[in-house]
Design a protein around this motif. Sequence first.
Motif, short mmCIF file in Angstrom:
data_model
loop_
_atom_site.label_atom_id
_atom_site.label_comp_id
_atom_site.label_asym_id
_atom_site.label_seq_id
_atom_site.Cartn_x
_atom_site.Cartn_y
_atom_site.Cartn_z
N GLN A 142 0.81 -1.21 0.00
CA GLN A 142 0.00 0.00 0.00
C GLN A 142 0.84 1.26 0.00
O GLN A 142 0.37 2.32 -0.44
CB GLN A 142 -0.93 0.00 1.22
N GLU A 143 2.07 1.18 0.48
CA GLU A 143 2.95 2.35 0.54
C GLU A 143 3.91 2.41 -0.65
O GLU A 143 4.87 3.18 -0.63
CB GLU A 143 3.76 2.33 1.84
N GLY A 167 -4.96 3.21 -8.67
CA GLY A 167 -3.88 3.06 -7.69
C GLY A 167 -2.59 3.75 -8.05
O GLY A 167 -1.62 3.72 -7.28
#
Length: 461
Positions: A142-143, A167
């Motif tokens: 996610q990072e 994303g």
Amino acid sequence: MKQPLMITQEHIERYDVSGPRYTSYPTADRFVEAFDAAAYVKAAEQRNISNWTQPLSVYVHIPFCASLCFYCACNKIVTKRYEQGAIYLNYLQRELNLHLNKFSQAQAVNQLHLGGGTPTFLNDDELTSLVDMLKKAFVFNQEGEYSIEIDPRTVNQQRLQHLRTLGFNRLSFGVQDFDAEVQQAVHRVQSYAQVETLMQQAREMGYQSINADLIYGLPKQTPATFRETINKITTLRPDRIALYGYAHLPSRFKPQRRILQDELPNAVDKIQMLSEAIQQLMQAGYVYIGMDHFALPDDSLAIAKQQGRLHRNFQGYSTMADQDILALGVSAIGKMGATYSQNAKTLEEYYDFLDQGQLPIVRGLALSRDDLIRRAVIMAIMCHGELSYESIELSYMVNFRDYFKSEIQQLADKQKQGLVVLEDDGLKVTEMGWYFVRAIAMVFDRYLQHDANRARFSKIL
């Protein structure tokens, strides 16, 4: 007041030579056909055996462009047949499946880059399909850093929002130059207002980092016109700026034959453009990352340089140190362990391999111990501008002064030129040396030292 750099005519004449950009070492021209898909599979198996869990970096090459930019040296296919996008995605899925079969467990990914060509040649549905394909194949952090190159002429606010929804958190705008005559000369016309609007919209959508690509040395550019382009780009204030020197190699890249040699700026003007651009960007608050990259102080690239974590890969400077790169698509270059591999360069050959159920890898290289040592040296110079002999000695169990006796002798001349400072325990690139950092790195390139034909590389100025 800080004294200006004294770059002399002697510097320009001596270093107006051809040389690599060192996005890898050894450079891609050293890849051999003896390294094939079977060799790549062995490297992937070694990753499995060693249970190497460092996340992958994934690169996807989208080769299609709707129009031709005369300066371009990328592997691209100029076409208005947009139906080719769906066909290409089908083959990317086949290639991806072949790669996944080589890994014993799900692979984490913390870096994705879509390059080209023009990735935004694909429509929104096709981009969704591509991202879904990748998300099903890998575990995305996610990072992580997820970037896409965009041609401002092919996107609008809705497309930017769609990419954000998918994303992507980083954008790279192909700007090159804002001067109307230069844009006409290279067949890439786009307005300042168009780029300004898109960048502002991207910020409002929460993109973490916005990059702008610029090129100096294009036809009809002058120091004065390029100075104005730099003024405009600093007004837009992208988080990162990539400032590339135009590589005029018409014998290798057919589109460049449409550029008139007489319209290209000379080496003196090019170094003036580079010198003034560096000064303008630094005065505007940008950090000089090295060679061709700048970033605002709070950007992760500038922070990585400050912390000594800067790395260099096939896309340029990176915050992700020495990661394995899984490359998908025609001509894409990957890295697995101590190996490099490259896919077939033509669409026909790429498709043919996949139709036969084979990975489309046609060449590559397994690095020798000497390659690894020299790569560490060259990357330290290119990324950090300094080198500790002890760090190489401890990592590779060599006596640096003995191993590189000839190279240290060659650097003595560059010290006289004011490009490096040689110390008992290492070397440092001077402020002036950054203009010629490729020439400093070339001293340690074993292949280049024995190569009489450097014309395939771009000029280092």
